[in-house]
Structure formats: C-alpha cells, structure tokens
Scaffold this motif. Structure first.
Motif, short mmCIF file in Angstrom:
data_model
loop_
_atom_site.label_atom_id
_atom_site.label_comp_id
_atom_site.label_asym_id
_atom_site.label_seq_id
_atom_site.Cartn_x
_atom_site.Cartn_y
_atom_site.Cartn_z
N MET A 165 -39.14 -13.15 -12.18
CA MET A 165 -38.24 -14.30 -12.13
C MET A 165 -37.55 -14.39 -10.75
SD MET A 165 -35.59 -14.61 -15.15
CE MET A 165 -34.37 -13.45 -14.59
N ASN A 166 -37.09 -13.25 -10.28
CA ASN A 166 -36.41 -13.24 -8.99
C ASN A 166 -37.36 -13.53 -7.84
OD1 ASN A 166 -33.99 -12.70 -10.22
ND2 ASN A 166 -34.18 -10.49 -10.00
N ALA A 167 -38.60 -13.03 -7.93
CA ALA A 167 -39.58 -13.28 -6.86
C ALA A 167 -39.93 -14.77 -6.82
CB ALA A 167 -40.84 -12.45 -7.07
N ILE A 205 -52.64 -24.12 -14.06
CA ILE A 205 -52.15 -22.76 -13.79
C ILE A 205 -50.66 -22.74 -13.39
CG2 ILE A 205 -52.51 -20.66 -12.42
CD1 ILE A 205 -54.87 -21.32 -14.19
N VAL A 206 -50.32 -23.56 -12.40
CA VAL A 206 -48.94 -23.51 -11.89
C VAL A 206 -47.91 -23.89 -12.96
CG1 VAL A 206 -47.38 -24.37 -10.10
CG2 VAL A 206 -49.75 -23.88 -9.53
N PRO A 207 -48.10 -25.02 -13.66
CA PRO A 207 -47.07 -25.34 -14.66
C PRO A 207 -46.96 -24.28 -15.76
CG PRO A 207 -48.89 -26.92 -14.76
CD PRO A 207 -49.10 -26.09 -13.55
N ILE A 208 -48.09 -23.73 -16.18
CA ILE A 208 -48.03 -22.73 -17.25
C ILE A 208 -47.31 -21.47 -16.75
CG2 ILE A 208 -49.39 -21.21 -18.76
CD1 ILE A 208 -51.46 -23.50 -18.90
N ALA A 209 -47.68 -21.05 -15.54
CA ALA A 209 -47.04 -19.84 -14.99
C ALA A 209 -45.54 -20.04 -14.84
CB ALA A 209 -47.67 -19.48 -13.65
N ILE A 210 -45.15 -21.19 -14.28
CA ILE A 210 -43.71 -21.42 -14.09
C ILE A 210 -43.02 -21.49 -15.45
CG2 ILE A 210 -41.92 -22.91 -13.12
CD1 ILE A 210 -43.83 -23.90 -11.08
N VAL A 254 -43.19 -3.91 -5.05
CA VAL A 254 -43.67 -4.70 -6.18
C VAL A 254 -43.15 -6.15 -6.07
CG1 VAL A 254 -41.80 -4.07 -7.77
CG2 VAL A 254 -44.02 -4.69 -8.66
N PHE A 255 -41.92 -6.28 -5.57
CA PHE A 255 -41.33 -7.60 -5.35
C PHE A 255 -42.10 -8.34 -4.25
CE2 PHE A 255 -38.33 -10.40 -3.13
CZ PHE A 255 -37.75 -11.12 -4.17
N VAL A 256 -42.40 -7.61 -3.17
CA VAL A 256 -43.12 -8.23 -2.05
C VAL A 256 -44.51 -8.69 -2.50
CG1 VAL A 256 -44.03 -7.85 0.28
CG2 VAL A 256 -41.84 -6.84 -0.38
N ALA A 257 -45.20 -7.83 -3.26
CA ALA A 257 -46.55 -8.17 -3.73
C ALA A 257 -46.52 -9.41 -4.61
CB ALA A 257 -47.15 -6.99 -4.49
N LEU A 258 -45.55 -9.43 -5.51
CA LEU A 258 -45.44 -10.57 -6.42
C LEU A 258 -45.09 -11.84 -5.66
CD1 LEU A 258 -45.92 -10.08 -9.33
CD2 LEU A 258 -43.48 -10.15 -9.75
N TYR A 259 -44.20 -11.69 -4.70
CA TYR A 259 -43.79 -12.82 -3.87
C TYR A 259 -45.02 -13.44 -3.21
CZ TYR A 259 -41.19 -15.51 -0.40
OH TYR A 259 -40.68 -16.54 0.37
N ILE A 260 -45.86 -12.59 -2.64
CA ILE A 260 -47.03 -13.11 -1.93
C ILE A 260 -48.03 -13.73 -2.91
CG2 ILE A 260 -49.02 -12.42 -0.50
CD1 ILE A 260 -47.05 -10.53 0.94
N LEU A 261 -48.19 -13.10 -4.06
CA LEU A 261 -49.07 -13.68 -5.08
C LEU A 261 -48.58 -15.07 -5.49
CD1 LEU A 261 -51.40 -13.19 -7.20
CD2 LEU A 261 -49.57 -12.52 -8.77
N PHE A 262 -47.28 -15.19 -5.76
CA PHE A 262 -46.70 -16.49 -6.15
C PHE A 262 -46.81 -17.49 -5.01
CE2 PHE A 262 -43.64 -14.37 -9.38
CZ PHE A 262 -44.64 -14.38 -10.33
N LEU A 263 -46.65 -17.00 -3.80
CA LEU A 263 -46.71 -17.90 -2.64
C LEU A 263 -48.08 -18.58 -2.56
CD1 LEU A 263 -45.18 -18.55 0.19
CD2 LEU A 263 -47.01 -17.10 1.08
N ILE A 264 -49.13 -17.77 -2.71
CA ILE A 264 -50.48 -18.31 -2.56
C ILE A 264 -50.85 -19.21 -3.74
CG2 ILE A 264 -52.93 -17.68 -2.40
CD1 ILE A 264 -51.93 -15.09 -0.96
N THR A 265 -50.53 -18.75 -4.97
CA THR A 265 -51.00 -19.51 -6.13
C THR A 265 -50.05 -20.64 -6.53
OG1 THR A 265 -49.92 -17.87 -7.54
CG2 THR A 265 -52.28 -17.59 -7.13
N ILE A 266 -48.76 -20.52 -6.21
CA ILE A 266 -47.80 -21.52 -6.67
C ILE A 266 -47.13 -22.25 -5.49
CG2 ILE A 266 -45.67 -21.89 -8.00
CD1 ILE A 266 -46.44 -19.49 -9.72
N GLY A 267 -46.65 -21.49 -4.53
CA GLY A 267 -45.87 -22.07 -3.44
C GLY A 267 -46.66 -23.02 -2.56
#
Ligand code: PHE
Length: 449
Positions: A212-214, A427-432, A39-52
């Motif tokens: 938060m950690n991801a 999207i990014v500022p709201i999500a963060i 679940v951490f890996v999935a979230l990490y990748i989601l955040f990477l594409i949409t935010i990172g």
C-alpha cells in the motif's frame, strides 16, 4: 486560444518539475527506511513499470485529447465522471497543506546551512536541531507561510515562463548534486550495509502495508491521481509524440528517487543514524554527509536551495489544479481564488506543522496526528482512488481504442498498444482495487481506534 507549451522540452520540464520534488528527495528515502528496505524498492519498481508508466500515458492522453484541465476533461467526455476532477482538487488542498510544512522545514534548513549551524556529523546534535525546530511553533508556521506565499506568487504572476527557464539549470544541477552526495555517501566507511538494505529485498518483510505504501508513494512521486498530468497534458500540441514523453517522466523521477536513496541510506548506516526514523531522516542525515566532505558548508547551502526549487515546481502544480477548477469551471476571479485557496491551505497546514512537536498526539479523529492523517489520506486514499478512476475511465469510458488513436495522431506507431490496453483495462484497475480495499480498511480503522 488556449496556451500551449512553447515546446516539448517545456512540457517535459514542467511535468518532470511537478514529479520531482520532496517526494523523491525527502519521502522516498525515509519510506524505504520505514517499509523494510529493498522489498519496498523492488515493489516500487514493479508498480512503476506495470501501473505507473501505463497510467502516466493515460493521464497525458486524456488531457491532450480533451484540451481541458482535469475537471473539464472528465466532464467533457461524461459529465457523471466530473467528481473525479473534484476529488483531485480536494486532494491538492491536503497535499499542499503538509507539503508546505515540509517546504518550510527546508527553508529553515537553508537558513541554518548559511549560518553554519548544521556543520556537524554528530547524530545527537543534528537530532536536537530538528527537535528544536519541531518545538518552535512560531518558526514552523512562519516558514510554512513563506513557502506558501512564494508558491502563490509564482502561480499568480504567471511567471511559470521564468520557472521553465530556471528549471533548465536548476533541475540538472540538483541531479548532479545528488550524484555527488550519493558518491560521498557510498564511499563512507560502513556504507555497505546501507546499500544492501536498499537493494536486497527481504521478502519476509512483504505485507499489505508495504504494498500500500509503495503504491501510494509511487502515485505521489509521479504526481498521478489528482489531475496534474491531465492538466499539463492539455497544454500539449497535437503534433507532439506523447509516447516517449510519458516514459521519460517516470524514468527521470525514479532515477532521482533512487539516487536520493543512495545519498541518504548508506550514510544512515555509516554515520550511526536510525533508518526507521521517519520524516526527519533526510534532515538529520544529509547535513552529516555534507559535514564529512570538503566544502561541505557550500554543498549544504546549494543543496537546500535546489531542494526548495524542486519543491516549488511541485507545489505550483498542485495549486494550479485547484485554481484552474475555480477559474475555468466556477468562473471565479483568478487572483481572488488563488488568495482564498492559499489561505485555506495555510490554515489546514498549521496543525500539520505542529504535528511533530506540541501537537504530536493531537488528532482530529482516531489516533493519527494531522501530519500523518494528511499524508495517509492523500497518498494511500485520495491519489490511489483518483488513479483507479483514471484507469477505469480511460479503459472503459473513453475506451483505450480512442486513446490509442489520440496517441498515434502525432504519426507514431504505438507497437505496445495491445499490451497497454490490456493493462489499463484489466490488470491495473484490479491491482489498484485490491490494494485500495486494504487501504480503506486500514485508514478507517486508524480513525476509529
Ligand atoms: N510529485 C511531487 C513530489 O514528488 C508531489 C506531488 C504530488 C505533486 C501530487 C503534485 C501532485 O514531490
């Protein structure tokens, strides 16, 4: 005239060098372990594409447009925003304080690999070796100090040129090495459970903490949120296409993290370690993997050497942000500021070095020991806050239209410009922001209780 990267390759090496480090090899695998696995890996990748990825482009663009290091970059567009640069400088101090602690551990393990001390697959013996180190303050502080001194020497001597050249060999070597270890790890008997743990998300484990950690881990791993990428981008020539560059760094960085995950986690399950072990995970598990392969001792030595190198290309980038602030903005002497900053970081780092041993339960305020305090303060609070401001700044102060002009000035067409613009503005500022609220709440509670 300001310095420029000799080539685009030079920039990519330096930026990827900053991104790829202990964050990928040491922190990612253990964070996967303590945050529920897939679940951490999935979230990490989601955040990477949409935010990172969008933020990586924003940071490099801001740097190249202003041709200034982070503090000056914000200041030159709107002086009221220069505090974001200052935030980055403070963040760099705290990251380096605990980064040098772990850098010290790696140095110690390199030495232990040479003496053959690590040549066992027994979890108990490997656990004892780690515990012994954690309870030897002299050794911890000594190796932490060596790591910092090497960082300082590289930054001071300006031998980053040499580092750039060495990177061309060391970084690919590290990559190949990790792939070999990953192959060994996934072919161990009983590794399947680990592979499943890594890649099958169990969404019942999803909660705000994991998110938060991801997010924090992603910013940490990409070196985003404290100005490294802005500063590095400022040395880029206007002719360089920053679009593909900005994409390449996250791709390389994430590939290394995932492969490091594959090198560590399956072995954890196969060889009988604990996946939720925390910061010591890599140090107990990987020696066991080496011990179970032909020429293991040699592999172990080379591996820790390459990790030291990867850690140094990251630590010099943190130190550089702090120094460029004092030299460019405060007009201080470069050598003197570097030595002074180095000393302050060393002193800040000592309590972190003692945090897994004698000072395990010593805290400044609240319940976190120093190591955890620095870690949480930087990844979850300072980097995330810095990333939030970077996003709002590029979206609303510099404005995405201006940024897109800068991106397209090297004769590329940015087809996804409207998507990027929408992400950066909304999207990014709201999500963060949503995650930040809970990060602040969590952090403040952990200090009070
Ligand atoms: N990205 C580096 C790593 O993964 C750490 C780092 C964070 C470097 C922030 C610079 C700035 O190890």
């Amino acid at each position: 005239m300001r310095d420029k990267w000799s080539s685009k390759v030079g920039f990519i090496l330096a930026a990827a060098g900053s991104a790829v480090g202990l964050g990928n090899i040491w922190k990612f695998p253990y964070s996967v372990g303590t945050n529920g696995g897939g679940v951490f890996v999935a979230l990490y990748i989601l955040f990477l594409i949409t935010i990172g990825c969008p933020l990586m482009l924003a940071a490099i663009t801001l740097g190249r447009k202003t041709q200034k290091s982070v503090f000056g970059a914000y200041k030159s567009i709107d002086h009221r925003w220069s505090f974001v640069g200052a935030l980055g400088v403070v963040c760099g101090f705290f990251i380096l304080a605990f980064y040098s602690t772990v850098g010290g551990w790696v140095l110690y393990y390199f030495k232990s690999a040479i003496t053959g001390k690590l040549n066992t697959t027994d979890p108990n013996i490997l656990g004892d070796i780690f515990a012994q180190l954690m309870n030897s303050p002299k050794e911890l502080i000594f190796y932490q100090c060596i790591f910092l001194i090497v960082t300082i020497v590289i930054v001071l001597k300006g031998i980053s040129n040499g580092i750039e050249k060495a990177s061309k060999i060391m970084m690919p070597a590290l990559f190949v090495m990790l792939i070999i270890i990953a192959i060994r790890s996934i072919t161990l008997k009983g590794s399947l459970e680990g592979i499943r743990f890594l890649f099958t998300p169990d969404f019942s484990k999803l909660n705000m903490d994991v998110a938060m950690n991801a997010l924090g881990q992603m910013f940490f791993s990409l070196s985003i949120g404290m100005g490294v990428m802005v500063t590095y981008g400022s040395y880029l020539d206007k002719k360089v296409n920053i679009l593909d560059t900005a994409l390449m760094i996250p791709v390389i960085d994430t590939a290394v993290a995932l492969i490091a995950g594959l090198a560590t986690i399956p072995a954890v399950f196969a060889l009988g370690f604990e996946v939720g072990e925390g910061p010591k995970l890599m140090f107990v598990t990987l020696p066991a993997v080496f011990a179970s392969m032909p020429m293991g001792t040699l592999f172990c030595i080379v591996f820790f050497l390459l990790v030291i190198f990867a850690a140094l290309t990251s630590s010099i980038s943190m130190l550089e942000v702090a120094i460029s602030y004092f030299v460019d903005e405060k007009k201080k002497d470069r050598v003197k500021s570097t030595l002074l900053i180095g000393l302050v970081i060393f002193l800040l780092g000592i309590p972190a070095s003692l945090s897994m041993g004698p000072w395990e339960n010593v805290s400044f305020i609240g319940k976190l020991n120093f190591f955890d305090l620095y870690d949480k303060l930087t990844s979850n609070i300072l980097l995330t806050t810095g990333a939030f401001f970077l996003c709002v700044f590029v979206g609303w102060v510099l404005k995405t239209e201006e940024a897109i002009k800068e991106i397209e000035s090297s004769n590329v067409t940015f087809t996804l410009a409207p998507v990027w613009s929408f992400l950066i503005k909304y999207i990014v500022p709201i999500a963060i922001f949503i995650i930040l609220i809970s990060a602040y709440k969590d952090f403040i509670l952990s200090l009070l209780l």
